[in-house]
Write an enzyme that holds these catalytic residues in place. Structure first.
Site, PDB file in Angstrom:
ATOM      1  CB  SER A  64       3.359  26.080  -1.554  1.00  0.00           C
ATOM      2  OG  SER A  64       4.326  26.245  -2.530  1.00  0.00           O
ATOM      3  CG  ASP A 276       4.939  25.723  -6.414  1.00  0.00           C
ATOM      4  OD1 ASP A 276       4.212  26.252  -7.278  1.00  0.00           O
ATOM      5  OD2 ASP A 276       5.107  26.226  -5.286  1.00  0.00           O
ATOM      6  CG  ASP A 278       1.246  27.630  -4.399  1.00  0.00           C
ATOM      7  OD1 ASP A 278       2.326  27.202  -4.849  1.00  0.00           O
ATOM      8  OD2 ASP A 278       1.187  28.583  -3.589  1.00  0.00           O
ATOM      9  CG  ASP A 280       4.039  30.255  -5.586  1.00  0.00           C
ATOM     10  OD1 ASP A 280       4.486  29.083  -5.674  1.00  0.00           O
ATOM     11  OD2 ASP A 280       3.960  30.868  -4.504  1.00  0.00           O
ATOM     12  NE  ARG A 497      17.457  31.281   4.912  1.00  0.00           N
ATOM     13  CZ  ARG A 497      16.408  30.496   4.652  1.00  0.00           C
ATOM     14  NH1 ARG A 497      16.568  29.321   4.061  1.00  0.00           N
ATOM     15  NH2 ARG A 497      15.198  30.872   4.984  1.00  0.00           N
ATOM     16  N   PRO A 498      18.674  29.569   9.596  1.00  0.00           N
ATOM     17  CG  PRO A 498      17.739  30.876  11.298  1.00  0.00           C
ATOM     18  CD  PRO A 498      18.872  30.839  10.326  1.00  0.00           C
ATOM     19  N   GLY A 500      12.787  29.105   7.484  1.00  0.00           N
ATOM     20  CA  GLY A 500      11.572  29.814   7.880  1.00  0.00           C
ATOM     21  C   GLY A 500      10.335  28.935   7.771  1.00  0.00           C
ATOM     22  CB  THR A 501       9.100  26.620   5.533  1.00  0.00           C
ATOM     23  OG1 THR A 501      10.224  25.911   5.031  1.00  0.00           O
ATOM     24  CG2 THR A 501       8.931  27.915   4.756  1.00  0.00           C
TER      25      THR A 501
HETATM   26  C1  16G Z   1       8.699  29.938   1.274  1.00  0.00           C
HETATM   27  C2  16G Z   1       8.831  31.152   0.410  1.00  0.00           C
HETATM   28  C3  16G Z   1       9.957  30.996  -0.583  1.00  0.00           C
HETATM   29  C4  16G Z   1      11.246  30.611   0.100  1.00  0.00           C
HETATM   30  C5  16G Z   1      11.039  29.436   1.012  1.00  0.00           C
HETATM   31  C6  16G Z   1      12.251  29.237   1.872  1.00  0.00           C
HETATM   32  C7  16G Z   1       7.082  32.626  -0.419  1.00  0.00           C
HETATM   33  C8  16G Z   1       5.819  32.723  -1.196  1.00  0.00           C
HETATM   34  N1  16G Z   1       7.595  31.413  -0.316  1.00  0.00           N
HETATM   35  O1  16G Z   1       8.268  28.835   0.530  1.00  0.00           O
HETATM   36  O2  16G Z   1      10.107  32.198  -1.258  1.00  0.00           O
HETATM   37  O3  16G Z   1      12.227  30.310  -0.842  1.00  0.00           O
HETATM   38  O4  16G Z   1       9.944  29.675   1.876  1.00  0.00           O
HETATM   39  O5  16G Z   1      12.038  28.211   2.778  1.00  0.00           O
HETATM   40  O6  16G Z   1       7.601  33.594   0.093  1.00  0.00           O
HETATM   41  P1  16G Z   1      13.023  27.969   3.969  1.00  0.00           P
HETATM   42  O7  16G Z   1      13.010  29.195   4.839  1.00  0.00           O
HETATM   43  O8  16G Z   1      12.498  26.756   4.634  1.00  0.00           O
HETATM   44  O9  16G Z   1      14.377  27.745   3.372  1.00  0.00           O
HETATM   45 MG    MG Z   2       4.310  27.681  -4.167  1.00  0.00          MG
END
Ligand code: 16G
Ligand code: MG
Length: 543
Positions: A64, A276, A278, A280, A497-498, A500-501
């Site tokens: 992405s 972005d 990819d 989406d 918030r922690p 997710g990425t």
């Molecule tokens: C991912 C999610 C996006 C979300 C982002 C939050 C999909 C396809 N993508 O890129 O929706 O806004 O994570 O990231 O679900 P974060 O947890 O690091 O804040």
């Molecule tokens: Mg994307």
């Protein structure tokens, strides 16, 4: 399952010792060089999931908006949705199994998920334009074939296009043709039909500058633009011929830096947008006559679309329920506008497309957008049938027109997932039909000043949240501290918030002025640092 063959093949895609990865919000993501084994194993998993659901499953190779050196992979479930949560756990177990445990873990998943191993399996695969993607998608194919699955490799596609293919294939072509031409034709036909009713307004209204983040969106939009050129002329920038993917450009860059991407020529009051990497996500923006930059984000897209939909819905006189789904990141002004001015019910879910998508399915018409530009509008099957029937049957001309318009809107939105190309065409159609400039759209409401920050902590899982991530329940005292800080400012709100990425904690704050939003964000960051085990440098005031 021929486990010997799996072991042998797996040795060619060996897992580096000690590496553990997690199937996160949008699949696995990390440096491309660490992903070969994950790809092979996701090929295996896709076969099991396909057998279990007796459906075609998708595998998308992309990272992405992340840097070009990264890559990632995610599975797409039968109706184009994100992978079911219980299978995310299987994915994590499989990706982290040491070589010698792989056969056992595979058998375990098969048993736990009650997979009929005699069932046929079919997997469709696609990838973005990263240099590493081609080889990595070959590793997925190796995984699929060693378990006897069949596959079709679509090659280069945007993420939403792969979701579309999966959805088409599992609905026997009823949703559309599972080819790239099928996608172009379906969306373009709906767009051209929808914009026919627009009165011809000046040229400025019908040209759009698109920053493609040097990614796959450029390739696909270049192919597609001939299909809808009667209705809209798009000018592509950052089309991948020179620059690096997502570098100083793309929707994520524009949203998080609140400034235009490099490589685009912006004249005042010209409508521009960014995809972005990819394709989406989509974000709009413009420079006003004084050269000031204005961002028109996912929240404003949701506001534009919801207000547009209300009219024809009222006209057809059928009580279809309309709901808007946002996350905690939605600007407070957008929520207020939707609830108080538009009078539509608004719901908040956790961050991540799958949560919003799921909630939006509860309505006849569910509009969902994240502030960062991920989103679409879902129509329930019942609503779609009703609208199509009314478009045929209604006597009164005005009503029939309204139903026909809604019918085109259904066809134009990618019902499988949020899609920058599809969203762009919907937005352009609405602006043309309503005769709105980007400034008029932007003026629907004024965003509250806001600030996002990151804090490094030893273990981000010490923070847990509730109420769609708006309240921290752990560590003790953190929420109380945030509440006290928020009280100091007007029109203020903050949450943590922690991520997710990424291995960090995210802080969001908004208030009546930029200065106040900045101070609140800083003070909340400090509270996180002190109460949730901050590491490295303490957060500093000022930006
Ligand atoms: C991912 C999610 C996006 C979300 C982002 C939050 C999909 C396809 N993508 O890129 O929706 O806004 O994570 O990231 O679900 P974060 O947890 O690091 O804040
Ligand atoms: Mg994307």
């Amino acid at each position: 399952m021929d486990l010997d063959a799996v072991t042998k093949q797996s040795a060619l895609h060996a897992k580096p010792d000690g590496l553990t990865l997690q199937y996160g919000t949008a699949g696995f993501r990390t440096k491309a060089e660490h992903l070969d084994h994950v790809m092979f194993r996701m090929g295996l998993l896709a076969v099991l999931r396909s057998k279990q659901t007796k459906s075609t499953i998708g595998v998308m190779v992309t990272a992405s908006h992340n840097p070009e050196e990264d890559n990632g992979v995610k599975l797409v479930d039968p109706l184009g949705e994100m992978l079911a949560p219980s299978w995310e756990e299987h994915a994590t177990c499989l990706a982290n199994a040491e070589e010698q445990d792989l056969p056992r873990v595979l058998v375990d998943i098969g048993e736990k998920a009650a997979v009929n191993l005699h069932q046929d399996a079919f997997v469709v695969i696609a990838r973005d334009t990263r240099p590493s993607s081609e080889k990595l998608s070959q590793s997925v194919i190796d995984g699929v074939t060693v378990l006897g699955g069949q596959f079709h490799d679509y090659g280069l596609l945007t993420t939403p296009q792969l979701h579309y293919m999966v959805y088409c294939r599992n609905t026997s072509g009823q949703y559309g043709k599972a080819t790239i031409e099928g996608y172009y034709q379906k969306l373009s036909a709906a767009f051209v039909e929808l914009t026919k009713q627009a009165s011809c307004s000046g040229d400025g209204q019908r040209t759009l500058k698109v920053d493609c983040a040097n990614g796959i969106g450029a390739l696909k939009l270049r192919e597609m633009k001939h299909y809808f050129s009667q209705g809209l002329s798009v000018q592509l920038f950052n089309d991948g011929t020179k620059g690096k993917l997502n570098h100083l450009c793309g929707a994520d860059f524009v949203k998080s830096h609140q400034k235009p991407p490099q490589g685009i020529e912006m004249k005042s009051n010209e409508r521009c947008c960014s995809f972005d990497g990819d394709a989406d996500r989509i974000i709009y923006y413009y420079h006003d006559a004084d050269g000031q930059f204005h961002l028109v984000d996912g929240d404003k897209i949701a506001a534009l679309i919801s207000s547009f939909l209300k009219e024809p819905l009222l006209e057809i006189g059928d009580s279809l329920s309309l709901g808007v789904v946002q996350t905690a990141y939605a600007n407070g002004s957008s929520t207020r506008y939707l609830e108080e001015v538009m009078k539509v019910p608004v719901y908040c879910t956790k961050t991540g497309v799958k949560h919003l998508h799921h909630k939006a399915q509860e309505f006849d018409i569910g509009v969902y957008f994240e502030a960062n530009g991920h989103g679409t509008v879902l129509f329930s099957k019942a609503a779609e049938m009703k609208i199509k029937q009314l478009a045929k049957e209604l006597e009164e001309d005005k009503k029939r027109k309204a139903a026909k318009m809604l019918e085109n809107v259904i066809d134009l939105f990618n019902q499988a997932t949020g899609d920058a190309i599809s969203d762009m065409l919907v937005i352009e159609a609405i602006l043309a039909l309503k005769g709105l400039t980007v400034q008029q759209w932007d003026a629907l409401y004024t965003d509250l000043p806001n600030r996002q920050l990151k804090v490094k902590v030893a273990d981000r899982q010490v923070i847990s949240t509730t109420d769609a991530e708006r309240q921290a329940v752990k560590p003790p005292g953190l929420q109380e501290a945030i509440n006290e800080l928020v009280k100091k400012y007007r029109l203020s709100r903050a949450f943590v918030r922690p991520s997710g990425t990424e291995d960090i904690v995210r802080v969001y704050a908004e208030a009546d002025s930029q200065e106040n939003a900045d101070s609140l964000a800083y003070e909340v960051s400090l509270a996180v640092f002190q109460l949730a085990g901050g590491i490295g440098e303490r957060p500093q005031p000022g930006f």
